[in-house]
Design an enzyme around this catalytic site. Structure first.
Site, PDB file in Angstrom:
ATOM      1  N   TYR A 110       0.835  -1.209   0.000  1.00  0.00           N
ATOM      2  CA  TYR A 110       0.000   0.000   0.000  1.00  0.00           C
ATOM      3  C   TYR A 110       0.874   1.264   0.000  1.00  0.00           C
ATOM      4  CZ  TYR A 110      -3.721  -3.249   0.676  1.00  0.00           C
ATOM      5  OH  TYR A 110      -4.583  -4.280   0.492  1.00  0.00           O
ATOM      6  N   TYR A 122     -11.640  -8.413   5.805  1.00  0.00           N
ATOM      7  CA  TYR A 122     -10.476  -8.355   4.909  1.00  0.00           C
ATOM      8  C   TYR A 122     -10.096  -9.785   4.538  1.00  0.00           C
ATOM      9  CZ  TYR A 122      -5.899  -7.821   2.911  1.00  0.00           C
ATOM     10  OH  TYR A 122      -4.842  -7.888   2.036  1.00  0.00           O
ATOM     11  N   LYS A 141      -0.300 -16.868   6.922  1.00  0.00           N
ATOM     12  CA  LYS A 141       0.476 -16.064   7.862  1.00  0.00           C
ATOM     13  C   LYS A 141       1.338 -16.898   8.837  1.00  0.00           C
ATOM     14  CE  LYS A 141      -1.540 -11.617   7.235  1.00  0.00           C
ATOM     15  NZ  LYS A 141      -2.891 -11.333   6.760  1.00  0.00           N
ATOM     16  N   ASP A 199     -11.995 -17.843   7.166  1.00  0.00           N
ATOM     17  CA  ASP A 199     -10.676 -17.325   6.812  1.00  0.00           C
ATOM     18  C   ASP A 199      -9.904 -17.105   8.113  1.00  0.00           C
ATOM     19  OD1 ASP A 199      -8.445 -15.871   6.150  1.00  0.00           O
ATOM     20  OD2 ASP A 199      -9.487 -14.423   4.876  1.00  0.00           O
TER      21      ASP A 199
HETATM   22  C1  LIG Z   1      -3.432 -11.328   5.409  1.00  0.00           C
HETATM   23  C2  LIG Z   1      -4.750 -11.909   5.178  1.00  0.00           C
HETATM   24  C3  LIG Z   1      -5.109 -12.422   3.904  1.00  0.00           C
HETATM   25  C4  LIG Z   1      -4.200 -12.344   2.711  1.00  0.00           C
HETATM   26  O1  LIG Z   1      -3.006 -13.048   2.879  1.00  0.00           O
HETATM   27  P1  LIG Z   1      -1.736 -12.690   1.952  1.00  0.00           P
HETATM   28  O2  LIG Z   1      -0.737 -13.746   2.309  1.00  0.00           O
HETATM   29  O3  LIG Z   1      -1.319 -11.308   2.333  1.00  0.00           O
HETATM   30  O4  LIG Z   1      -2.188 -12.780   0.532  1.00  0.00           O
HETATM   31  C5  LIG Z   1      -6.353 -12.988   3.790  1.00  0.00           C
HETATM   32  N1  LIG Z   1      -7.210 -13.056   4.824  1.00  0.00           N
HETATM   33  C6  LIG Z   1      -6.897 -12.577   6.047  1.00  0.00           C
HETATM   34  C7  LIG Z   1      -7.881 -12.689   7.158  1.00  0.00           C
HETATM   35  C8  LIG Z   1      -5.666 -11.970   6.261  1.00  0.00           C
HETATM   36  O5  LIG Z   1      -5.372 -11.466   7.465  1.00  0.00           O
END
Ligand SMILES: *Cc1c(COP(=O)(O)O)cnc(C)c1O
Length: 431
Positions: A23, A151, A281, A252
């Site tokens: 960003y 997100y 992550k 997610d």
């Molecule tokens: C960081 C994140 C993503 C995206 O992951 P990237 O490895 O940055 O593509 C998707 N969903 C959630 C909840 C996240 O925190």
């Protein structure tokens, strides 16, 4: 120091003029700090200063940096192979990791798709949901419902289910698919959810379930969309609604997975099983980029029962052996540690340490869940000045918008944690 500091100016200048950061814009006058090395919870700057890490490199470095066990796992794997294609080939790190993930995640999740980033894992989850319904004779179910303030990543599919305001949907209006957005849950974590809290989601499902493939949400913690915590009971109700209206549930857990909220996976707070789960992550302990999408056998079997008989996705670096080895080592380190007690202690210390911020006029809210501490301000911070202020305090904290937050590596000790919270209080107090 003199010649190296001249080099440093050159590198920073080159970086500013040629390299995109997350960003960011090219050529702008915002500080970027050069990191020489990192060890434990300390980031060492090129000018010799050391910063205590309050970010875990965006939820990922849960064991800190340069961990001997992680390092040797990677060195061992490196002796065998760094990478081989996954089409037609397999290897022990992939099989071991898949079985580990299946064993640790909720019961219904039995298959693993290894993706190369979180956003891709979300794309894969969305495609799985669409292929599942296509194979079930419901090709009209191709849209998604999600929660405001969410997100899910930066690729087009993932972006379509990010919050429409903070996710900049107007900018990409013609390019991203229109999805359904339920009101963000407002019931706090730890409280029961009332019918009115879930009404918005229920109405959307009731009216549009025939073209909705799945509900996608971040369980319990909405991360990059606002660092909001919400009721586990909401999640329970959402699971029931998905069953009632024949819509899959995609959890997610890319941010929440691997202990951050105090449970291994945030879904455990609600005792629910999603149909599809995304991990990323902290999966590799912050060492390498890898993510995973898990699903039930039912979804897998349905997908192959119908043309084209395969799932249509396959990244070049799928199941990268080094990343699998890092993930296996990271998971073992986590399970061998007394992480539940440690997260509880970190939560207590964050709560105590950030409490003074509650008295500041410029602060709207202070909240803590697991190893996440958030100070929400009335106004967005000025990144340029606040970033340098944190560095001058010897800590690495990177706010966004109105949010100043901490999510330190789990290995952080109480003194370093106190240094982080006092830096936050002092800097926020001076705003
Ligand atoms: C960081 C994140 C993503 C995206 O992951 P990237 O490895 O940055 O593509 C998707 N969903 C959630 C909840 C996240 O925190």
């Amino acid at each position: 120091m003199n010649s190296s500091s001249r080099d440093l100016q050159y590198w920073l200048q080159y970086d500013r003029q040629h390299i995109w950061h997350p960003y960011s814009a090219i050529g702008v006058d915002l500080p970027v700090f050069f990191i020489q090395s990192a060890s434990g919870v300390r980031l060492k700057l090129a000018d010799g200063r050391e910063l205590i890490d309050g970010m875990s490199s965006w939820w990922s470095a849960i064991h800190g940096y340069n961990h001997p066990v992680m390092n040797s796992a990677l060195q061992n794997q490196m002796q065998k192979m760094a990478h081989v294609m996954f089409g037609g080939l397999s290897h022990q790190p992939a099989v071991e990791l898949a079985s580990r993930l299946i064993e640790l995640t909720p019961d219904s999740l039995e298959t693993v798709f290894f993706a190369d980033s979180g956003s891709v894992a979300v794309e894969v989850a969305m495609k799985m949901a669409i292929q599942y319904w296509h194979a079930s004779g419901k090709p009209g179910k191709q849209r998604f419902v999600t929660l405001r303030n969410g997100y899910h990543g930066d690729t087009f599919g993932a972006m379509s289910v990010c919050d429409p305001v903070t996710g900049m949907h107007t900018l990409f209006e013609q390019a991203i698919n229109k999805q359904y957005f339920a009101d963000a849950p407002t019931v706090p974590f730890g409280e029961q959810c009332h019918e009115s809290d879930i009404a918005s989601l229920r109405t959307i499902l009731k009216n549009h379930h025939s073209n909705i493939a799945a509900l996608i949400l971040e369980p319990v913690v909405q991360g990059a969309g606002g660092m909001r915590f919400y009721s586990a009971d909401y999640l329970k109700q959402a699971r029931l609604l998905c069953d009632e209206y024949q819509v899959l549930l995609i959890a997610d857990e890319i941010a929440t997975g691997f202990g951050r909220t105090g449970r291994l996976f945030a879904c455990e707070h609600a005792e629910i099983s999603p149909d599809i789960l995304c991990l990323g992550k902290a999966l590799t302990g912050g060492y390498l980029t890898m993510a995973a999408t898990l699903s039930s056998f039912e979804i897998a079997e349905k997908i192959q029962s119908s043309s084209p008989g395969v799932f249509m996705h396959g990244p070049t670096f799928m199941a990268n052996p080094l990343a699998c080895a890092a993930a296996l080592a990271s998971i073992q380190l986590l399970l061998d540690s007394s992480w539940t007690e440690r997260i509880t202690q970190i939560a207590d210390r964050l709560e105590q340490g950030l409490a003074p911020c509650r008295n500041y006029e410029q602060v709207v809210d202070v909240r803590v869940l697991g190893a996440i501490g958030v100070v929400e301000l009335k106004q967005a911070v000025d990144m340029k000045s606040i970033q340098s202020a944190f560095v001058n305090h010897g800590v690495w904290v990177r706010p966004f918008g109105k949010l100043v937050y901490l999510m330190p590596p789990y290995i952080i000790n109480d003194d370093d944690l106190a240094a982080l919270t006092s830096a936050v209080c002092s800097i926020v107090g001076d705003l």
